[in-house]
Write a protein that holds these residues in place. Structure first.
Motif, mmCIF file in Angstrom:
data_model
loop_
_atom_site.group_PDB
_atom_site.id
_atom_site.type_symbol
_atom_site.label_atom_id
_atom_site.label_comp_id
_atom_site.label_asym_id
_atom_site.label_seq_id
_atom_site.Cartn_x
_atom_site.Cartn_y
_atom_site.Cartn_z
ATOM 1 N N TYR A 165 1.710 37.905 1.655
ATOM 2 C CA TYR A 165 0.564 37.284 1.075
ATOM 3 C C TYR A 165 0.343 36.760 0.144
ATOM 4 C CZ TYR A 165 3.675 35.342 6.131
ATOM 5 O OH TYR A 165 4.554 35.020 6.768
ATOM 6 N N ARG A 166 -0.604 35.337 0.081
ATOM 7 C CA ARG A 166 -1.299 35.752 -0.783
ATOM 8 C C ARG A 166 -1.533 34.219 -0.824
ATOM 9 N NH1 ARG A 166 2.806 34.810 -6.673
ATOM 10 N NH2 ARG A 166 3.278 33.294 -6.467
ATOM 11 N N GLN A 167 -3.577 34.426 -0.913
ATOM 12 C CA GLN A 167 -4.316 33.164 -1.527
ATOM 13 C C GLN A 167 -4.653 32.833 -2.090
ATOM 14 O OE1 GLN A 167 -6.448 33.143 2.443
ATOM 15 N NE2 GLN A 167 -6.994 30.318 1.755
ATOM 16 N N ALA A 168 -4.415 32.276 -3.177
ATOM 17 C CA ALA A 168 -5.860 31.718 -4.584
ATOM 18 C C ALA A 168 -6.577 31.218 -4.200
ATOM 19 C CB ALA A 168 -4.616 31.116 -5.101
ATOM 20 N N PRO A 169 -7.723 30.997 -4.952
ATOM 21 C CA PRO A 169 -9.128 30.546 -4.792
ATOM 22 C C PRO A 169 -8.378 29.095 -4.336
ATOM 23 C CG PRO A 169 -9.248 31.942 -6.312
ATOM 24 C CD PRO A 169 -8.273 31.810 -6.396
ATOM 25 N N ASP B 185 -0.195 31.996 1.329
ATOM 26 C CA ASP B 185 1.326 31.267 1.445
ATOM 27 C C ASP B 185 2.076 32.372 1.528
ATOM 28 O OD1 ASP B 185 0.575 28.715 -1.445
ATOM 29 O OD2 ASP B 185 0.744 28.322 1.273
ATOM 30 N N LEU B 186 3.703 32.685 2.016
ATOM 31 C CA LEU B 186 4.825 33.361 2.337
ATOM 32 C C LEU B 186 4.569 34.019 0.185
ATOM 33 C CD1 LEU B 186 6.395 35.591 3.683
ATOM 34 C CD2 LEU B 186 7.587 33.401 3.367
ATOM 35 N N VAL B 187 4.880 35.145 0.529
ATOM 36 C CA VAL B 187 5.271 35.703 -0.627
ATOM 37 C C VAL B 187 6.511 36.279 -0.420
ATOM 38 C CG1 VAL B 187 5.336 37.122 -2.929
ATOM 39 C CG2 VAL B 187 3.250 36.094 -1.551
ATOM 40 N N SER C 258 18.012 40.246 6.072
ATOM 41 C CA SER C 258 17.678 39.933 4.601
ATOM 42 C C SER C 258 16.517 39.358 3.924
ATOM 43 C CB SER C 258 19.015 39.021 3.788
ATOM 44 O OG SER C 258 20.289 39.443 4.182
ATOM 45 N N PRO C 259 16.233 39.816 3.624
ATOM 46 C CA PRO C 259 14.503 39.726 3.033
ATOM 47 C C PRO C 259 14.872 38.002 2.840
ATOM 48 C CG PRO C 259 15.510 40.369 0.964
ATOM 49 C CD PRO C 259 16.390 40.932 1.808
ATOM 50 N N ASN C 260 12.849 37.436 2.593
ATOM 51 C CA ASN C 260 12.977 36.371 2.051
ATOM 52 C C ASN C 260 11.294 35.589 1.283
ATOM 53 O OD1 ASN C 260 12.553 33.514 3.100
ATOM 54 N ND2 ASN C 260 11.512 33.410 4.142
ATOM 55 N N TYR C 261 12.485 35.125 0.238
ATOM 56 C CA TYR C 261 10.986 35.399 -1.276
ATOM 57 C C TYR C 261 10.431 33.819 -0.838
ATOM 58 C CZ TYR C 261 13.063 40.301 -2.809
ATOM 59 O OH TYR C 261 13.256 40.961 -2.351
ATOM 60 N N ALA C 262 9.634 33.781 -1.670
ATOM 61 C CA ALA C 262 9.061 31.734 -2.078
ATOM 62 C C ALA C 262 9.762 31.873 -3.030
ATOM 63 C CB ALA C 262 7.643 32.488 -2.510
ATOM 64 N N ASP C 263 10.038 30.499 -3.596
ATOM 65 C CA ASP C 263 10.921 30.103 -4.327
ATOM 66 C C ASP C 263 10.055 30.472 -5.877
ATOM 67 O OD1 ASP C 263 12.335 27.218 -3.526
ATOM 68 O OD2 ASP C 263 12.593 29.091 -3.289
ATOM 69 N N SER C 264 9.079 31.016 -6.087
ATOM 70 C CA SER C 264 7.918 31.068 -7.089
ATOM 71 C C SER C 264 8.055 32.299 -7.523
ATOM 72 C CB SER C 264 7.121 30.988 -6.828
ATOM 73 O OG SER C 264 6.192 31.964 -6.116
ATOM 74 N N VAL C 265 9.276 33.558 -6.886
ATOM 75 C CA VAL C 265 8.868 35.211 -7.163
ATOM 76 C C VAL C 265 9.957 35.330 -7.163
ATOM 77 C CG1 VAL C 265 6.404 35.341 -5.881
ATOM 78 C CG2 VAL C 265 8.694 36.244 -4.657
ATOM 79 N N LYS C 266 11.377 34.710 -6.722
ATOM 80 C CA LYS C 266 12.995 34.914 -6.505
ATOM 81 C C LYS C 266 12.886 35.923 -8.187
ATOM 82 C CE LYS C 266 14.099 32.462 -3.183
ATOM 83 N NZ LYS C 266 15.028 31.287 -2.218
ATOM 84 N N PRO D 93 0.091 34.709 -14.838
ATOM 85 C CA PRO D 93 -1.303 34.431 -14.427
ATOM 86 C C PRO D 93 -1.622 33.759 -12.668
ATOM 87 C CG PRO D 93 -1.676 33.796 -16.650
ATOM 88 C CD PRO D 93 -0.245 34.317 -16.168
ATOM 89 N N GLU D 94 -0.538 32.591 -13.243
ATOM 90 C CA GLU D 94 -0.348 31.863 -11.176
ATOM 91 C C GLU D 94 -0.499 33.206 -10.236
ATOM 92 O OE1 GLU D 94 0.166 29.715 -14.225
ATOM 93 O OE2 GLU D 94 1.544 31.033 -15.150
ATOM 94 N N ASP D 95 0.109 34.157 -10.404
ATOM 95 C CA ASP D 95 0.725 34.902 -9.352
ATOM 96 C C ASP D 95 -0.718 35.600 -9.103
ATOM 97 O OD1 ASP D 95 3.295 36.344 -11.035
ATOM 98 O OD2 ASP D 95 3.557 35.094 -9.247
ATOM 99 N N THR D 96 -1.773 34.834 -9.967
ATOM 100 C CA THR D 96 -3.575 36.041 -9.208
ATOM 101 C C THR D 96 -3.533 35.325 -8.058
ATOM 102 O OG1 THR D 96 -4.087 35.467 -11.625
ATOM 103 C CG2 THR D 96 -5.757 35.930 -9.929
ATOM 104 N N ALA D 97 -3.980 35.931 -6.820
ATOM 105 C CA ALA D 97 -4.500 36.193 -6.123
ATOM 106 C C ALA D 97 -5.013 37.003 -5.097
ATOM 107 C CB ALA D 97 -3.200 35.447 -5.356
ATOM 108 N N VAL D 98 -4.958 37.088 -3.668
ATOM 109 C CA VAL D 98 -5.775 38.484 -3.158
ATOM 110 C C VAL D 98 -4.063 38.114 -2.451
ATOM 111 C CG1 VAL D 98 -6.937 38.729 -0.872
ATOM 112 C CG2 VAL D 98 -7.858 38.217 -2.556
#
Length: 123
Positions: free
Chosen positions: A37-41, A46-48, A56-64, A87-92
């Motif tokens: 999961y990831r969390q931006a400031p 959210d699930l990654v 089967s693996p489950n992916y967020a649409d933004s990283v598929k 840059p939108e992938d920046t997160a913890v």
């Protein structure tokens, strides 16, 4: 108790790649699922990507198409290969595991989190 230890975060330029790792250790009978999961400031966590045993693996649409999750079932480790980072992938990024354990011959399960690893995508 179960511990999750993440590694592999850092600073990368847009278009670059990183590989995150997360090792689970402790009183583990079985691991039912592991994921990232990831969390931006200022945003929610959210699930990654998530990989349930036997599914089967489950992916967020933004990283598929850019991220790939995999597991080493012997080493109790989950990986996240991240390519074409933006840059939108920046997160913890946080590792998560659904773990079953035995207490007095009874099987229980619980959800565990790692401490998080920072991923920064910037030029």
């Amino acid at each position: 108790q179960v511990q999750l230890v993440e590694s592999g975060g850092g600073l990368v330029q847009p278009g670059g790649s990183l590989r995150l790792s997360c090792v689970a250790s402790g009183s583990i009978f079985s691991i039912n699922a592991m994921g990232w999961y990831r969390q931006a400031p200022g945003k929610q966590r959210d699930l990654v990507a998530r990989l349930t045993t036997g599914d089967s693996p489950n992916y967020a649409d933004s990283v598929k198409g850019r991220f790939t999750i995999s597991r080493d079932y012997v080493k109790n480790t989950v990986y996240l290969q991240m390519n074409n980072l933006t840059p939108e992938d920046t997160a913890v990024y946080y590792c998560n595991a659904d773990v079953s354990f035995l207490i007095s011959a009874q099987l229980y399960s619980n959800d565990y989190w790692g401490q998080g690893t920072q991923v920064t995508v910037s030029s």
